[in-house]
Design a protein around this motif. Structure first.
Motif, PDB file in Angstrom:
ATOM      1  N   ARG A 158       0.565 -15.829 -35.973  1.00 44.51           N
ATOM      2  CA  ARG A 158      -0.167 -15.486 -34.755  1.00 44.51           C
ATOM      3  C   ARG A 158       0.273 -16.385 -33.618  1.00 44.51           C
ATOM      4  NH1 ARG A 158      -5.854 -15.623 -36.926  1.00 44.51           N
ATOM      5  NH2 ARG A 158      -6.007 -13.702 -38.076  1.00 44.51           N
ATOM      6  N   GLN A 159       0.893 -15.806 -32.610  1.00 38.98           N
ATOM      7  CA  GLN A 159       1.331 -16.600 -31.470  1.00 38.98           C
ATOM      8  C   GLN A 159       0.155 -16.741 -30.502  1.00 38.98           C
ATOM      9  OE1 GLN A 159       4.314 -17.950 -31.284  1.00 38.98           O
ATOM     10  NE2 GLN A 159       5.109 -16.967 -33.124  1.00 38.98           N
ATOM     11  N   MET A 160       0.018 -17.935 -29.924  1.00 34.59           N
ATOM     12  CA  MET A 160      -1.034 -18.108 -28.920  1.00 34.59           C
ATOM     13  C   MET A 160      -0.486 -17.683 -27.567  1.00 34.59           C
ATOM     14  SD  MET A 160      -3.003 -21.561 -30.008  1.00 34.59           S
ATOM     15  CE  MET A 160      -1.666 -22.551 -30.602  1.00 34.59           C
ATOM     16  N   LEU A 161      -1.324 -16.995 -26.807  1.00 29.37           N
ATOM     17  CA  LEU A 161      -0.883 -16.463 -25.528  1.00 29.37           C
ATOM     18  C   LEU A 161      -1.896 -16.818 -24.442  1.00 29.37           C
ATOM     19  CD1 LEU A 161       1.429 -14.667 -24.498  1.00 29.37           C
ATOM     20  CD2 LEU A 161      -0.111 -12.720 -24.738  1.00 29.37           C
ATOM     21  N   SER A 171     -15.781  -9.288 -27.810  1.00 28.72           N
ATOM     22  CA  SER A 171     -16.159  -9.721 -26.458  1.00 28.72           C
ATOM     23  C   SER A 171     -15.002 -10.443 -25.769  1.00 28.72           C
ATOM     24  CB  SER A 171     -17.347 -10.657 -26.547  1.00 28.72           C
ATOM     25  OG  SER A 171     -16.911 -11.907 -27.029  1.00 28.72           O
ATOM     26  N   LEU A 172     -15.206 -10.705 -24.490  1.00 29.48           N
ATOM     27  CA  LEU A 172     -14.218 -11.439 -23.692  1.00 29.48           C
ATOM     28  C   LEU A 172     -13.930 -12.802 -24.333  1.00 29.48           C
ATOM     29  CD1 LEU A 172     -12.733 -11.801 -20.873  1.00 29.48           C
ATOM     30  CD2 LEU A 172     -14.803 -12.986 -20.171  1.00 29.48           C
ATOM     31  N   LEU A 173     -14.995 -13.454 -24.771  1.00 26.38           N
ATOM     32  CA  LEU A 173     -14.849 -14.771 -25.387  1.00 26.38           C
ATOM     33  C   LEU A 173     -14.033 -14.709 -26.679  1.00 26.38           C
ATOM     34  CD1 LEU A 173     -16.237 -17.646 -24.702  1.00 26.38           C
ATOM     35  CD2 LEU A 173     -16.924 -15.748 -23.288  1.00 26.38           C
ATOM     36  N   HIS A 174     -14.226 -13.630 -27.441  1.00 21.32           N
ATOM     37  CA  HIS A 174     -13.469 -13.473 -28.689  1.00 21.32           C
ATOM     38  C   HIS A 174     -11.969 -13.351 -28.393  1.00 21.32           C
ATOM     39  CE1 HIS A 174     -17.346 -12.429 -30.548  1.00 21.32           C
ATOM     40  NE2 HIS A 174     -16.781 -12.766 -31.677  1.00 21.32           N
ATOM     41  N   ARG A 175     -11.643 -12.720 -27.258  1.00 22.89           N
ATOM     42  CA  ARG A 175     -10.231 -12.428 -26.964  1.00 22.89           C
ATOM     43  C   ARG A 175      -9.498 -13.585 -26.307  1.00 22.89           C
ATOM     44  NH1 ARG A 175     -12.406  -7.441 -25.180  1.00 22.89           N
ATOM     45  NH2 ARG A 175     -12.101  -8.124 -23.062  1.00 22.89           N
ATOM     46  N   LEU A 176     -10.235 -14.588 -25.818  1.00 22.63           N
ATOM     47  CA  LEU A 176      -9.577 -15.697 -25.122  1.00 22.63           C
ATOM     48  C   LEU A 176      -8.681 -16.498 -26.056  1.00 22.63           C
ATOM     49  CD1 LEU A 176     -12.429 -17.224 -22.918  1.00 22.63           C
ATOM     50  CD2 LEU A 176     -10.430 -15.962 -22.121  1.00 22.63           C
ATOM     51  N   ASP A 177      -7.703 -17.168 -25.464  1.00 16.40           N
ATOM     52  CA  ASP A 177      -6.828 -18.059 -26.230  1.00 16.40           C
ATOM     53  C   ASP A 177      -7.678 -19.226 -26.769  1.00 16.40           C
ATOM     54  OD1 ASP A 177      -3.532 -18.876 -26.024  1.00 16.40           O
ATOM     55  OD2 ASP A 177      -4.978 -20.408 -26.605  1.00 16.40           O
ATOM     56  N   PRO A 178      -7.494 -19.592 -28.033  1.00 13.02           N
ATOM     57  CA  PRO A 178      -8.328 -20.684 -28.566  1.00 13.02           C
ATOM     58  C   PRO A 178      -8.176 -21.982 -27.781  1.00 13.02           C
ATOM     59  CG  PRO A 178      -6.542 -20.157 -30.080  1.00 13.02           C
ATOM     60  CD  PRO A 178      -6.572 -19.078 -29.050  1.00 13.02           C
ATOM     61  N   ARG A 179      -6.980 -22.175 -27.175  1.00 13.38           N
ATOM     62  CA  ARG A 179      -6.768 -23.419 -26.418  1.00 13.38           C
ATOM     63  C   ARG A 179      -7.685 -23.483 -25.209  1.00 13.38           C
ATOM     64  NH1 ARG A 179      -0.436 -22.805 -25.800  1.00 13.38           N
ATOM     65  NH2 ARG A 179      -1.193 -20.688 -25.525  1.00 13.38           N
ATOM     66  N   SER A 180      -7.883 -22.321 -24.559  1.00 12.22           N
ATOM     67  CA  SER A 180      -8.739 -22.344 -23.374  1.00 12.22           C
ATOM     68  C   SER A 180     -10.193 -22.596 -23.770  1.00 12.22           C
ATOM     69  CB  SER A 180      -8.616 -21.036 -22.589  1.00 12.22           C
ATOM     70  OG  SER A 180      -9.145 -19.972 -23.329  1.00 12.22           O
ATOM     71  N   LYS A 181     -10.571 -22.076 -24.935  1.00 15.59           N
ATOM     72  CA  LYS A 181     -11.952 -22.321 -25.372  1.00 15.59           C
ATOM     73  C   LYS A 181     -12.157 -23.786 -25.720  1.00 15.59           C
ATOM     74  CE  LYS A 181     -11.933 -18.339 -27.854  1.00 15.59           C
ATOM     75  NZ  LYS A 181     -12.368 -17.369 -28.864  1.00 15.59           N
ATOM     76  N   LEU A 182     -11.128 -24.373 -26.318  1.00 12.26           N
ATOM     77  CA  LEU A 182     -11.223 -25.786 -26.687  1.00 12.26           C
ATOM     78  C   LEU A 182     -11.245 -26.665 -25.424  1.00 12.26           C
ATOM     79  CD1 LEU A 182     -11.394 -26.885 -29.516  1.00 12.26           C
ATOM     80  CD2 LEU A 182      -8.990 -27.464 -29.416  1.00 12.26           C
ATOM     81  N   ALA A 183     -10.394 -26.294 -24.444  1.00 15.44           N
ATOM     82  CA  ALA A 183     -10.384 -27.042 -23.178  1.00 15.44           C
ATOM     83  C   ALA A 183     -11.739 -26.892 -22.499  1.00 15.44           C
ATOM     84  CB  ALA A 183      -9.271 -26.512 -22.280  1.00 15.44           C
ATOM     85  N   GLY A 184     -12.275 -25.658 -22.525  1.00 12.13           N
ATOM     86  CA  GLY A 184     -13.593 -25.396 -21.934  1.00 12.13           C
ATOM     87  C   GLY A 184     -14.651 -26.251 -22.605  1.00 12.13           C
ATOM     88  N   ASP A 197      -8.853 -21.029 -38.301  1.00 11.34           N
ATOM     89  CA  ASP A 197      -7.450 -21.446 -38.257  1.00 11.34           C
ATOM     90  C   ASP A 197      -6.912 -21.455 -36.836  1.00 11.34           C
ATOM     91  OD1 ASP A 197      -7.704 -18.675 -38.292  1.00 11.34           O
ATOM     92  OD2 ASP A 197      -5.620 -18.409 -38.902  1.00 11.34           O
ATOM     93  N   ARG A 198      -7.516 -20.618 -35.976  1.00  9.43           N
ATOM     94  CA  ARG A 198      -7.069 -20.596 -34.587  1.00  9.43           C
ATOM     95  C   ARG A 198      -7.550 -21.853 -33.849  1.00  9.43           C
ATOM     96  NH1 ARG A 198      -6.505 -15.384 -31.484  1.00  9.43           N
ATOM     97  NH2 ARG A 198      -4.418 -16.248 -31.387  1.00  9.43           N
ATOM     98  N   ILE A 199      -8.733 -22.324 -34.205  1.00 14.50           N
ATOM     99  CA  ILE A 199      -9.217 -23.579 -33.601  1.00 14.50           C
ATOM    100  C   ILE A 199      -8.251 -24.700 -33.993  1.00 14.50           C
ATOM    101  CG2 ILE A 199     -11.088 -25.278 -33.532  1.00 14.50           C
ATOM    102  CD1 ILE A 199     -13.056 -23.074 -34.127  1.00 14.50           C
ATOM    103  N   ALA A 200      -7.868 -24.712 -35.266  1.00 15.25           N
ATOM    104  CA  ALA A 200      -6.970 -25.771 -35.736  1.00 15.25           C
ATOM    105  C   ALA A 200      -5.616 -25.688 -35.034  1.00 15.25           C
ATOM    106  CB  ALA A 200      -6.795 -25.658 -37.237  1.00 15.25           C
TER     107      ALA A 200
END
Lengths: 264, 283
Positions: A238-241, A15-28, A134-137
């Motif tokens: 894994r680079q964050m984008l 889903s769209l949410l799965h593909r988002l950058d983890p930083r944006s989800k954390l900020a959200g 690990d992406r959340i971390a």
């Protein structure tokens, strides 16, 4: 067992949410916490609920998964609700039950508190269901990096967090295996009094905990054996984008915050 | 009485949103009092199948008959005594022992199944003796044992409850060659002497072949083959897919069959048997 332990799990998806950058989800998530704290009436709760449902639909994960994540905390939510209902004396008296009276203000406070907690768990589940631990971390590490200058051991904290998050599913799986081994040998919680249930649940926790400690020890050895050193410079696989969709996602949280502030 | 799967299907619900069927309309009929081996590639559904036998996993569709009991899909109740009559030894034995000492662990099942203390102690003692666990080992904490001892203790803990069918998921993993043979011999004795049905999941055909009455090959949630172990020899497609290896003694026998004019075999020979056959042929 697994059905009972949904919170903190990652669920594969596209889903769209799965593909988002983890930083944006954390900020959200941070924005959402702010919005949830502002909720203090039925109307604002409704706004929060609608927004959460929209996000849940975007994850393409069935609602039943979220309900299962909330289920283990249902007693806590009920306790908070009842506490408010019985001990708040604002508004008109609606009902008298023995020595307790229920007031409309108390009822609203109780239901809003329950709603806030439910929304919070649902949103935390959105984050964990759609983001690998690990992406959340990594995202958290990137947020905390500026604090390094102030002497905060950011790397140590991130490592601790990433390892704990990484082991959530492993420990669940291990708990499930121990649970299955016990059930196969006649263990049952059904038809047991509450005291016995508690005792038997502890019988599950002891081996899970001791095994987690042993695992931690061998993990530390394995990392050391492969030359892991705190503070050493290292590259990332894994680079964050950060993309436009990430900016839009974070900005979308201003809508519930504004609406909730407006209707407060 | 036997074990019958009728159109049994199962799908894991929580691992990902779209999951293929872990068991795909399985039809299977097995006799009891046999040594049965299940092989297959990782993820082919072997462990899932095993866990249906004692109701740990409940089929989405289909019915399973085990002995005189019927397991129907949830929410139907599980038959009484199912867990006692079908003992399951899991893949990771260290996670099956959760009491302070091995002795207490051996008593756990029998006491749960309502045996009196004396009965439970007798059952635990018999199981421990059968698996070769002495008093010194029984007094130890599970974490102080070697992997071979842990495995034996886990099997003894299941045997103590007196199951009619004993199901083992990869019982020889992480054991050395002699311990593997010893364990398989013990399990075979359970089958021969106690009349128990033994079902083993494994990757090593070589170690189970001499004992196996019937072999089942699983492939992507279906049953790809049921028969005697030696009947599998010509099915190279299945052997490759399941990641199996034909026992070396049989391969040698097959290679020597024409030049030495050996007769066709209906079982996998042991190294000793092969040596005797070759000796007879060349003398």
């Amino acid at each position: 067992m697994k059905h009972k332990l949904m919170l903190g799990r990652y669920i594969e998806g596209q889903s769209l949410l799965h593909r988002l950058d983890p930083r944006s989800k954390l900020a959200g998530m941070l924005c959402f916490i702010a919005a949830v704290f502002l909720i203090n009436s039925y109307v604002t709760l409704f706004i929060g609920l609608v927004f959460t449902l929209i996000i849940i639909v975007l994850t393409k994960i069935p609602l039943s998964y979220y309900i299962r994540a909330i289920k283990p905390l249902i007693f806590l939510i009920a306790f908070i609700t009842l506490f408010h209902i019985f001990f708040h004396t604002e508004g008109a008296r609606m009902l008298k039950v023995g020595v307790f009276s229920i007031y409309s203000g108390g009822l609203e406070k109780g239901l809003v508190a329950a709603g806030r907690m439910t929304l919070f768990i649902a949103f935390a589940s959105v984050l964990s269901f759609t983001t690998q631990p690990d992406r959340i971390a990594n995202a958290l590490g990137s947020f905390l990096r500026p604090l390094k200058r102030l002497g905060v051991p950011v790397e140590r904290l991130t490592l601790m967090l990433s390892l704990s998050l990484r082991f959530i599913p492993t420990i669940f799986e291990e708990a499930e295996r121990i649970w299955k081994a016990q059930v196969s040998r006649g263990f049952s919680l059904a038809d047991q009094p509450l005291k016995e249930k508690a005792k038997r649940t502890i019988a599950l926790l002891v081996p899970v905990t001791s095994s987690a400690f042993r695992r931690a020890e061998s993990l530390a050895d394995a990392m050391e054996a492969r030359s892991y050193r705190l503070g050493a410079s290292r590259s990332q696989y894994r680079q964050m984008l950060w993309k436009r969709s990430d900016t839009l996602f974070v900005l979308s949280f201003t809508l519930p915050i504004c609406l909730i502030t407006l209707f407060n | 009485m036997g074990i019958t799967f009728e159109q049994v299907s199962y799908r894991y619900k929580e691992r990902a949103l779209k999951q293929h069927l872990a068991l795909d309309h399985i039809d299977l009929s097995l006799k009891t009092n046999q040594f049965i081996t299940i092989v297959g590639a990782p993820g082919s559904g072997k462990s899932t199948l095993l866990q249906h036998l004692n109701g740990l996993l409940r089929a989405d569709h289909g019915t399973i008959h085990v002995l005189d009991m019927v397991i129907s899909p949830s929410p139907a109740k599980l038959p009484k005594g199912l867990n006692q009559r079908i003992g399951l030894v899991f893949q990771y034995p260290e996670q099956q022992l959760f009491k302070e000492t091995i002795w207490e662990d051996l008593l756990y099942g029998p006491l749960n199944f309502d045996m009196s203390k004396t009965e439970a102690e007798l059952a635990a003692k018999t199981a421990a003796e059968f698996m070769g666990l002495d008093d010194l080992i029984l007094a130890k904490c599970p974490y102080q044992l070697s992997s071979g001892q842990i495995r034996k203790a886990a099997i003894a803990a299941v045997l103590a409850a007196g199951p009619e069918i004993i199901v083992l998921d990869e019982p020889t993993a992480s054991l050395d060659a002699s311990s593997r043979l010893e364990l398989m011999t013990l399990l075979h004795r359970q089958c021969q002497e106690q009349g128990r049905t033994v079902i083993v999941v494994t990757h090593a055909l070589e170690e189970v072949a001499p004992f196996t009455d019937q072999i089942i090959v699983m492939d992507e949630g279906t049953i790809a083959f049921v028969g005697k172990p030696h009947e599998l020899v010509n099915r190279t497609d299945l052997i490759d897919k399941a990641g199996l290896q034909i026992p070396a003694a049989y391969e040698l026998y097959a290679a020597l069959q024409k030049p030495l004019r050996l007769s066709k075999l209906d079982h996998y020979p042991s190294a000793a048997e092969l040596a005797a056959v070759i000796k007879a042929a060349i003398s």
